[in-house]
Design an enzyme around this catalytic site. Structure first.
Site, short mmCIF file in Angstrom:
data_model
loop_
_atom_site.label_atom_id
_atom_site.label_comp_id
_atom_site.label_asym_id
_atom_site.label_seq_id
_atom_site.Cartn_x
_atom_site.Cartn_y
_atom_site.Cartn_z
N GLU A 452 0.83 -1.20 0.00
CA GLU A 452 0.00 0.00 0.00
C GLU A 452 0.87 1.25 0.00
OE1 GLU A 452 -2.93 2.38 3.13
OE2 GLU A 452 -2.39 0.29 3.52
N ASP A 532 -1.38 -1.35 5.58
CA ASP A 532 -1.32 -0.80 6.94
C ASP A 532 -2.29 -1.53 7.86
OD1 ASP A 532 0.50 1.01 6.00
OD2 ASP A 532 -0.91 2.69 5.89
N ASP A 534 -4.58 -0.62 9.76
CA ASP A 534 -5.66 0.29 10.17
C ASP A 534 -6.87 0.03 9.28
OD1 ASP A 534 -4.97 1.39 7.74
OD2 ASP A 534 -4.24 3.29 8.55
N ASP A 536 -8.20 1.81 6.77
CA ASP A 536 -7.95 1.98 5.33
C ASP A 536 -7.15 0.82 4.77
OD1 ASP A 536 -9.35 4.29 4.93
OD2 ASP A 536 -7.65 5.63 5.25
#
Length: 670
Positions: A452, A532, A534, A536
């Site tokens: 990402e 990541d 998280d 997103d």
């Protein structure tokens, strides 16, 4: 001279006594993967399916209406039914109880006699005997002829004779078994959701049968609605997890379940029912999506590789729709060609046939080979579709318009695919500019990390093992292919880059109508999605998995797709550092480093890969000796299909319901 003497010695040792004969169920214990596929989590759950399939066969014969599956506290499984009960009398040839014969002899059972079962899923007759062989404890309890018969086993061997332990007024069979941990070395812990998916599927395929699943293992009802505040609060109450599966209308309800996240083109599914040559049961529905979802079954067995019944369905559907379109002059404005796949865009269908003597390709039973089934299914499908189109001209016109749009998009997608091929390594267009390739050329040793963002991609390039690890940074969130036509998917630069980097071509249909990719030129046998830790990052991983599921399913099926798991926390005290992947690990590390105090240590929460140095990223997430990779597998294709459609599709209400039901499990980053 020494080498010659060794050869002579080896020849002398290889004699008639070297030939080993495995008796009884020893062969199953010696080579369990030959009988249940593997000894991983998949094989573990397959034991339950084998026993349940026997109950369903009894139901298909008309003697059983209720099946109960229980996960006991020690991960034993208890499966009971209200069928006739396994016969317990003396077997005329074996001179022992028929119950013992069924449980200890391969290829023994009522499935080979058409007087007992006209059709059955347990074709080869090895099901319950294999379960017995691979269990360290199994108890068979039979209610029959007013008596209760019980026999105990361990690792396939009876611990004593069949005993009468009491009287009864009901009939049925109860099998309780505990998997042998020396065989299933990875895990003997059953997944409730995995079992529920299969039992739900069986209830749709066999309408009128009630199947109950109960999990007795200790678990806590963490949340309940407070009657005063109406808020969800923890209760600490211990409960059993419980579900009951029952379908009154069968496959039409199955279609509604699978299409829960789609906008339907026709109000109710089209149903095909025929019993002329073989029993045929089909339900189909068109929606406004772009994917084709067809599931085929033979005697309740999911034929994941299709076969003659699937081929017949596709032929009958295409013929009926094409004839209808031409006879009603609905193709006058379209000047292009129509391909068979155009008739199936946005189609969800379930095909179930019952074949007395099915011919499967191999023990895995994944592809039907009976040639007579093709014409029977084709004719039944055509007849049902002809009648539906005649009675529903409005819906018929919508379906044809959908087909024309699919053909138009297919032609546009073909041009986009040609662009992908021209830019592929084989086409001479070279690799994507952002790809940092590895030096190794053996695909089995090579790994491609889809990372990402450029920032994390740069860190990964610095921290990787350049010999075997390649890095392809992805810009932002890739296209949600669940909501996009094929031409838009191939217009996406990120998707084209993935194809090009992998070195594979787009999946194409074979003669039987199945889509397959040519993986012979696949450049990496590990494709690792690294995002990541998280919200997103999880969304991006879902988008990439949706793309693989829809366009590169063979990668998942062959076990080439993985998820990287970067740590969530770094707990540090002085020079001592502990990486943690779960909240429990963080608490444990904090207690150890803080020596019971909440002082003296620091906790860093990693929300992005870019927060790590290249050394940290290598050490925690990329180093093959230390990292944690999660392999993506598909245990139940129908369940996975529904999940992707619901979470990534256009229809909001099912997604909202899912979020409301599971919101208390979410851990949202601030």
């Amino acid at each position: 001279m020494v080498e010659k003497e060794e050869m002579i010695k080896a020849e002398e040792q290889y004699s008639a006594s070297s030939i080993q004969v495995l008796e009884g169920l020893e062969a199953v214990r010696k080579r369990p993967s030959m009988y249940i596929g593997d000894v991983s989590e998949r094989g573990l759950h397959h034991l339950v399916y084998e026993v349940v399939d026997n109950c369903v066969d009894e139901a298909m014969a008309g003697y059983c209406s209720d099946i109960t599956v229980e996960i006991l506290e020690d991960n034993s499984i208890r499966v009971s039914d209200n069928g006739r009960g396994i016969p317990t009398g003396m077997h005329p040839k074996e001179h022992r109880s028929a119950l013992e014969v069924v449980l200890t002899v391969l290829h023994a059972g009522g499935k080979f006699s058409k007087d007992s079962y006209k059709v059955s899923g347990g074709l080869h007759g090895v099901g319950v005997s294999c379960v017995n062989a691979l269990s360290d404890a199994l108890t068979a309890e039979v209610h029959r002829e007013g008596q209760i018969f019980v026999q105990h086993y361990s690792k396939g061997k009876p611990l004593g004779p069949v005993e009468v332990t009491g009287s009864c007024t009901d009939t049925g069979t109860i099998i309780t078994f505990h998997p042998d941990s020396t065989i299933f070395t990875q895990t003997i812990v059953y997944r409730y959701d995995t079992l529920a998916a299969r039992l739900r599927e069986l209830s749709y395929l066999n309408k009128g049968i009630r199947i109950t699943l109960t999990d007795h293992r200790e678990q806590v009802d963490e949340f309940a609605i407070d009657p005063e505040s109406q808020e969800s609060k923890p209760t600490g109450r211990k409960i059993d997890r419980f579900e009951q599966f029952y379908s009154e209308n069968g496959l039409s309800e199955f279609i509604d379940y699978l299409d829960a996240g789609a906008q339907k083109l026709i109000p109710v599914p089209v149903c095909v029912n025929s019993d002329k040559i073989i029993p045929i049961d089909i339900a189909l529905q068109y929606n406004n999506g772009y994917s084709e979802k067809i599931y085929s079954y033979v005697n309740n067995i999911n034929t994941i590789e299709g076969g003659t019944h699937l081929q017949g369905f596709k032929m009958g559907l295409s013929r009926s729709l094409k004839n209808y379109a031409e006879s009603n002059k609905l193709l006058e404005k379209y000047k292009g060609d129509l391909a068979p796949e155009d008739f199936r865009e946005g189609l969800t269908a379930v095909i179930s046939v019952k074949v007395a003597e099915p011919q499967f390709e191999g023990q895995t039973k994944t592809k039907l080979g009976n040639t007579e089934v093709t014409s029977a299914v084709s004719q039944a499908t055509s007849a049902a579709m002809d009648q539906f189109l005649e009675e529903h001209p409005k819906e018929g016109k919508l379906i044809i318009e959908k087909i024309v749009l699919a053909a138009t998009a297919r032609n546009a997608a073909r041009k986009a695919r040609e662009m992908v091929q021209r830019k592929s390594p084989m086409g001479g267009g070279g690799m994507p500019g952002k790809l940092a390739d590895c030096s190794e050329r053996d695909p089995e040793k090579c790994e491609l990390f889809l990372v990402e963002g450029d920032s994390a991609g740069g860190t990964a390039k610095q921290g990787r093992d350049r010999r075997i690890q390649a890095i392809l940074p992805l810009r932002g969130k890739i296209l949600n292919v669940e909501k996009a036509a094929g031409d838009r998917a191939f217009d996406s630069e990120e998707i084209r880059n993935i194809y090009t980097a992998l070195g594979v071509s787009v999946a194409v249909e074979d003669e039987s109508g199945e889509k397959h990719m040519d993986l012979s030129k696949l450049r990496y046998h590990k494709v690792v999605i690294m995002t990541d830790a998280d919200v997103d990052g999880s969304h991006i991983a879902c988008l990439i998995l949706t793309f693989f599921f829809r366009y590169m399913f063979d990668l998942i099926k062959n076990g080439y797709v993985y998820l990287a798991t970067p740590p969530l926390y770094l707990v540090k005290k002085g020079k001592e550092e502990v990486y943690c992947w779960t909240e429990e690990q963080r608490e444990e590390a904090a207690m150890r480093l803080g020596k019971g105090s909440d002082k003296g240590y620091t906790v860093q929460r990693y929300k992005g890969l870019g927060e790590m140095s290249d050394e940290q990223l290598w050490d925690t997430t990329m180093n093959p000796a230390k990292r944690r990779l999660r392999q993506i597998t598909i245990e139940n294709a129908a369940q996975a299909e529904r999940t992707f459609s619901m979470l990534m599709g256009d229809d909001v209400p099912p997604r909202r319901q899912f979020i409301e039901e599971n919101a208390h499990y979410a851990n949202i980053d601030a």
